[in-house]
Design a protein around this motif. Structure first.
Motif, mmCIF file in Angstrom:
data_model
loop_
_atom_site.group_PDB
_atom_site.id
_atom_site.type_symbol
_atom_site.label_atom_id
_atom_site.label_comp_id
_atom_site.label_asym_id
_atom_site.label_seq_id
_atom_site.Cartn_x
_atom_site.Cartn_y
_atom_site.Cartn_z
ATOM 1 N N ASP A 170 2.436 1.054 3.502
ATOM 2 C CA ASP A 170 3.774 0.455 3.519
ATOM 3 C C ASP A 170 4.849 1.424 3.053
ATOM 4 O OD1 ASP A 170 2.827 -2.152 4.301
ATOM 5 O OD2 ASP A 170 1.996 -2.314 2.277
ATOM 6 N N GLY A 171 4.485 2.351 2.187
ATOM 7 C CA GLY A 171 5.471 3.298 1.664
ATOM 8 C C GLY A 171 4.790 4.566 1.226
ATOM 9 N N MET A 172 5.595 5.562 0.871
ATOM 10 C CA MET A 172 5.019 6.846 0.473
ATOM 11 C C MET A 172 5.903 7.460 -0.599
ATOM 12 S SD MET A 172 4.346 10.187 2.863
ATOM 13 C CE MET A 172 3.994 11.797 2.133
ATOM 14 N N ARG A 209 -2.819 4.825 -2.406
ATOM 15 C CA ARG A 209 -3.769 5.476 -1.489
ATOM 16 C C ARG A 209 -3.532 6.991 -1.566
ATOM 17 N NH1 ARG A 209 -5.016 1.869 2.848
ATOM 18 N NH2 ARG A 209 -5.999 0.100 1.829
ATOM 19 N N PRO A 210 -4.338 7.698 -2.331
ATOM 20 C CA PRO A 210 -4.173 9.159 -2.438
ATOM 21 C C PRO A 210 -4.740 9.850 -1.204
ATOM 22 C CG PRO A 210 -6.007 8.415 -3.802
ATOM 23 C CD PRO A 210 -5.443 7.188 -3.154
ATOM 24 N N ILE A 270 0.860 -1.183 0.000
ATOM 25 C CA ILE A 270 0.000 0.000 0.000
ATOM 26 C C ILE A 270 0.897 1.234 0.000
ATOM 27 C CG2 ILE A 270 -1.889 1.207 1.158
ATOM 28 C CD1 ILE A 270 -2.579 -1.611 0.218
ATOM 29 N N ILE A 271 0.784 2.038 -1.035
ATOM 30 C CA ILE A 271 1.640 3.207 -1.189
ATOM 31 C C ILE A 271 0.799 4.475 -1.065
ATOM 32 C CG2 ILE A 271 3.360 4.363 -2.615
ATOM 33 C CD1 ILE A 271 4.114 1.490 -1.844
ATOM 34 N N GLY A 272 1.129 5.313 -0.111
ATOM 35 C CA GLY A 272 0.427 6.575 0.060
ATOM 36 C C GLY A 272 1.041 7.653 -0.813
ATOM 37 N N THR A 273 0.205 8.627 -1.195
ATOM 38 C CA THR A 273 0.722 9.727 -1.997
ATOM 39 C C THR A 273 -0.115 10.973 -1.769
ATOM 40 O OG1 THR A 273 1.396 10.381 -4.236
ATOM 41 C CG2 THR A 273 -0.686 9.214 -4.033
ATOM 42 N N ASP A 274 0.363 12.053 -2.316
ATOM 43 C CA ASP A 274 -0.393 13.298 -2.269
ATOM 44 C C ASP A 274 -1.489 13.222 -3.335
ATOM 45 O OD1 ASP A 274 -1.181 15.823 -1.653
ATOM 46 O OD2 ASP A 274 0.740 16.779 -2.036
ATOM 47 N N THR A 275 -2.392 14.189 -3.307
ATOM 48 C CA THR A 275 -3.465 14.185 -4.304
ATOM 49 C C THR A 275 -3.356 15.362 -5.269
ATOM 50 O OG1 THR A 275 -4.830 15.407 -2.729
ATOM 51 C CG2 THR A 275 -5.116 13.030 -2.818
#
Length: 740
Positions: free
Chosen positions: A354-356, A337-338, A296-301
Motif C-alpha cells: 500500500d505504501g513505501m 515488508r522489507p 502493507i508498507i514496503g521498505t529497503d532492508t
C-alpha cells in the motif's frame, strides 16, 4: 515548524556539533568537507546589483496572496513577502499586476523578470520556469453557495463549474470533469469567477483552499466546501528557466532570513490570522484511520540509518521509528515488508503493497508513478572512495568503475555524469554489496545518499573518504501508488505534522544522526565470528527455519505436480505428452529469479490477484522444481527394463496395473538419488527468493551485514549453516534410500 527549529539549531551551532559528533570523525575528512562547504556556501551568496530594477509580475485578484486595499496599494501575503525580501536583500523591483494568466505569458516571453502569484510548483511548469524554495503549501477544493443542495462532487453531474484560467484549480477541474459529468466555464480572475457562482450561472467553483476560505471569511461570499482538498502543492516564486538565477537566489536568501527572524510568520498571521481558518478546515477534512485495515508498507532492508535490523531482528532506523510514531499518532495499523529498494518500488507499482518508506527521493520521474507525502528529510548524494585511495576528484575516476545501488538517486546521478568523467557503472541491489565491491577493489568509488554513507563510515568501520560535492539535494517522502491509498497519504501527512509539532520527530532524528553513542557501542560490540553468532543466533535460526519449511512445502507440492507431468510425458498420449513437454521446456528455460519476479510482481499487475512473498516464493519453487521432478519421473520409468513391461502384459495385466504394480515400484527406487539431489537444489534455490523480500537464511545474513558490515564472517556463518543442514538432510535421505 521543523524548518524553523532546524534553522535555529543551525544558528546556535548545535547542528554542527551533532553532525561532527555522529557522522564521523567524518572526522578530519568530514570537517574539511564541511569547512569547504562553508567556504563554498559563502562564495555562493548572491549580492543584489543596486543598478538593477527587477520587474515582477503578479495576479490582481487572489486574496489573501495579492489584492488591492482601499488605498489602491497591492497587498497580501505575496506582496508583503516580496517587499520584505527585497528590503532584506537590497534589491529594487517594480510590480506589474497583470493577472495570473497574463503574468505567466509575460514571464515566458521575458517581458518580466519574475512572478509571484500563489503559483503552484508543478512538473509541467518546471519545464518552463525555475522556482524558488517553497514559501507556502495548499490544495484546491470545490465550493458551492451555502444554500445550494449540492453535497458532493457526484451531485455536480450536469452542472457548470467556474474556474480561473491557467490555475491548478482549472487543471484539477479538467481532470475530473468527465468523471463527475460537469462542464467548465473559465474566467481571467477570481472576482468574476465568484460572481458567476453567485449569479447562479455556475453551481460550483474550484480554487486554492486558503483563497476561498479568505473570500468566505472576509468577502461575504457564503461558500460551503464539498469534497476534499486535492493536489496539495507548494507555492514558489518563479523566473524564466535558466534566466535571472541571481534574482531566484536573492529570493531564497531573503526568504530564509525572514523565516529565521520570524517576519515570515508575522506576514502569514496578518492575512490568515491565528490560522483559525486553516485549523477549522483541517479538522473538518481530517482523515480518520480505519481500525479494521492493516496497511502493507514496503521498505529497503539495508539502508542504515533509515532502515536496518537491530540485533533482535527488529527493523529500526529513522524511517521505521517515524512510521511507528505516525501510525500510533493516527491510529492506523501497518505491516512492514522489507523487500529491498528496487523490489519495493516494483511491488508498489504492482499494488502488492500500500505504501513505501525507504529514504526515497521525490523526483519528477517518480511523481509520474507515485504520490508523495510532505517532505520528512532532505539530503544529497555524493561520491566516496576508500580512505587510502589515490583518487582525489571526480576527474580521477576516468577509466575506473563506480558501484551504485539499483533504482536510487545515486544511480541516476552516476549515469548522468558517467560520460563526462569517463567511468563505468556496476549496479547492486543493496548498499552492503555496493560497499563490498568497493572494499574488494572491484570498484574505485561508490555514490549514495550522504547521510547513509556517513553513517556507514561512522558505525560500520568502512574507511570512506568523500570526493566532489553533494549533488542533487532532494527531499525524502513516503510514497503510495499514483491515485491509490490517498487516505494513507493523508494519515501520514497528518501524523508527520503532529510528530514534528510535538518534538518527537527531532528525537527520532537525533537518535540516529545525533548522539548515537548507544548505537555505536552496539555496532562495535558485534565484532568477531563468535560475537556475530552470539548476538544474531536467534535471527539466523529463524531464517534457517524459514528456509527449511518453505523447502519442504514447496518440494511436496512440486512432487505432486512433477509426478503427474512425468506420467503425462510417458503416457504415450501425444496430446498429454506435448502439454507436459511444453510445461517442462517453459519452466526449465526460465531463470528462477525471472520466474519469482513474474509471480510476485507480474501476475498481480496482469490479473489483480494479490498474494504475499511467502505464497509467491512457494509457488515459484514448486512450479520450477516440478519440471525437473517430471523429468526425473520420466527417466526413472524409462530406466525400468522393457522386459518387465512385456512380462506384465504376458500375465494379462493392463497398462494401469502394470504401471502401479510393476513399473513404478522399481522406478521409484531408481528415482530416489535424483529426488534427494533435487531437494537439495530446491533448498539452495530458496536464497533467490530474497529478491522478493522473503527473509530466509540468505536474506537474514544480508540484513545482519547491513547493520554490522562484517560480510566475511557472516557469509562464512551462513555458508556453514547451509552445509550442515544439507549434509544432515542428505544423510537422512541416504538412510531412507537404503531402507526402501
Amino acid at each position: 515548524m521543523f524548518n524553523d527549529g532546524l534553522e535555529n539549531v543551525r544558528e546556535s551551532g548545535e547542528f554542527d556539533e551533532i553532525i561532527s559528533t555522529h557522522l564521523g570523525d567524518l572526522d578530519t575528512t568530514n570537517q574539511e568537507a564541511n569547512s569547504n562547504n562553508d567556504e563554498e556556501s559563502d562564495e555562493e551568496v548572491v549580492v543584489a546589483d543596486p543598478d538593477t530594477t527587477y520587474v515582477i509580475g503578479t495576479d490582481t485578484t487572489f486574496a489573501p496572496f495579492e489584492f488591492q486595499d482601499e488605498n489602491g496599494d497591492f497587498v497580501g501575503i505575496d506582496m508583503d513577502l516580496l517587499e520584505a525580501i527585497a528590503q532584506d536583500q537590497g534589491f529594487d523591483y517594480e510590480l506589474r499586476p497583470l493577472g495570473f494568466n497574463a503574468a505567466l505569458q509575460a514571464l515566458e516571453a521575458n517581458q518580466i523578470d519574475g512572478m509571484i502569484a500563489g503559483m503552484s510548483i508543478t512538473d509541467e511548469r518546471r519545464e518552463s520556469f525555475d522556482f524558488s524554495e517553497t514559501y507556502f503549501s495548499a490544495g484546491v477544493q470545490f465550493a458551492v453557495l451555502e444554500d445550494n443542495d449540492i453535497e458532493s462532487l457526484e451531485d455536480l453531474d450536469g452542472e457548470n463549474v467556474a474556474v480561473k484560467t491557467g490555475t491548478q484549480g482549472m487543471a484539477v477541474a479538467e481532470s475530473v470533469a468527465d468523471e463527475y459529468g460537469f462542464s467548465i466555464t473559465t474566467f481571467e480572475d477570481s472576482v468574476n469567477m465568484y460572481e458567476d457562482l453567485q449569479t447562479g450561472n455556475s453551481a460550483a467553483v474550484i480554487e486554492d483552499y486558503p483563497v476561498m476560505a479568505y473570500a468566505a471569511e472576509t468577502g461575504g461570499i457564503p461558500l460551503r466546501f464539498i469534497g476534499e482538498q486535492m493536489e496539495v502543492a507548494d507555492y514558489g516564486f518563479a523566473v524564466q528557466k535558466d534566466e535571472n538565477s541571481d534574482l531566484l537566489a536573492l529570493f531564497d536568501q531573503g526568504l530564509n532570513n525572514l523565516k529565521d527572524s520570524g517576519e515570515y510568520d508575522e506576514i502569514i498571521a496578518t492575512y490568515l490570522g491565528d490560522t483559525s481558518i486553516d485549523s477549522s478546515q483541517d479538522s473538518a477534512d481530517a482523515v480518520v484511520a480505519d481500525p479494521d485495515r492493516t496497511y502493507i508498507i514496503g521498505t529497503d532492508t539495508t539502508f542504515a540509518p533509515f532502515e536496518f535490523q537491530d540485533e533482535n531482528g527488529d527493523f529500526v532506523g529513522i524511517d521505521m521509528d517515524l512510521l511507528e510514531a505516525i501510525a500510533e499518532d493516527q491510529g492506523f495499523n501497518y505491516e512492514i515488508r522489507p523487500l529491498g529498494f528496487n523490489a519495493a518500488l516494483q511491488a508498489l507499482e504492482a499494488n502488492q503493497i500500500d505504501g513505501m518508506i525507504a529514504g526515497m527521493s521525490i523526483t519528477d520521474e517518480r511523481r509520474e508513478s507515485f504520490d508523495f507525502s510532505e517532505t520528512y528529510f532532505s539530503a544529497g548524494v555524493q561520491f566516496a572512495v576508500l580512505e587510502d585511495n589515490d583518487i582525489e576528484s571526480l576527474e580521477d575516476l576516468d577509466g575506473e568503475n563506480v558501484a551504485v545501488k539499483t533504482g536510487t538517486q545515486g544511480m541516476a546521478v552516476a549515469e548522468s555524469v558517467a560520460d563526462e568523467y569517463g567511468f563505468s557503472i556496476t549496479t547492486f541491489e543493496d548498499s552492503v554489496n555496493m560497499y563490498e565491491d568497493l572494499q574488494t577493489g572491484n570498484s574505485a568509488a561508490v555514490i549514495e545518499d550522504y547521510p547513509v554513507m556517513a553513517y556507514a563510515a561512522e558505525t560500520g568501520g568502512i574507511p570512506l573518504r568523500f570526493i566532489g560535492e553533494q549533488m542533487e539535494v532532494a527531499d525524502y517522502g513516503f510514497a503510495v501508488s499514483a491515485g491509490q491509498n490517498s487516505e494513507l497519504l493523508a494519515l501520514f501527512d497528518q501524523g508527520l505534522s503532529n510528530v514534528q509539532a510535538s518534538g518527537e520527530y527531532e528525537t527520532i532524528i537525533s537518535t540516529y544522526l545525533g548522539e548515537n553513542e548507544t548505537a555505536n557501542e552496539e555496532s562495535n560490540s558485534n565484532g568477531g565470528f563468535f560475537g556475530l553468532i552470539e548476538q544474531n543466533g536467534r535471527a539466523l535460526l529463524s531464517g534457517l527455519w524459514t528456509t527449511l519449511w518453505i523447502t519442504l512445502v514447496s518440494f511436496a507440492i512440486a512432487a505432486v505436480i512433477g509426478i503427474i507431468v512425468g506420467l503425462m510425458r510417458t503416457s504415450g498420449n501425444i496430446i498429454l505428452s506435448f502439454i507436459a513437454q511444453v510445461y517442462i521446456d517453459l519452466m526449465r528455460g526460465t531463470p528462477m529469479i525471472v520466474l519469482s519476479f513474474f509471480v510476485y510482481f507480474g501476475i498481480p499487475q496482469l490479473t489483480g490477484w494479490q498474494f504475499g512473498a511467502v505464497a509467491a516464493g512457494i509457488t515459484t519453487l514448486s512450479i520450477n522444481a516440478a519440471a525437473y521432478i517430471a523429468e526425473i519421473v520420466r527417466g526413472g520409468i524409462n530406466a525400468v527394463d522393457e522386459g518387465q513391461n512385456e512380462a506384465a502384459r504376458s500375465l494379462g495385466l493392463n497398462n494401469g496395473m502394470t504401471m502401479r504394480r510393476i513399473i513404478l515400484p522399481q522406478a521409484f527406487r531408481i528415482m530416489i538419488p535424483s529426488f534427494i539431489n533435487q531437494f537439495v537444489i530446491t533448498l539452495k534455490d530458496t536464497s533467490i527468493l530474497s529478491v522478493i523480500g522473503l527473509v530466509e537464511l540468505t536474506q537474514t545474513g544480508r540484513i545482519i551485514i547491513a547493520r554490522t558490515y562484517q560480510s566475511g564472517a557472516m557469509w562464512l556463518i551462513v555458508g556453514l549453516m547451509y552445509i550442515i543442514l544439507i549434509t544432515i538432510l542428505t544423510k537422512i535421505s541416504n538412510r531412507l534410500e537404503k531402507d526402501v
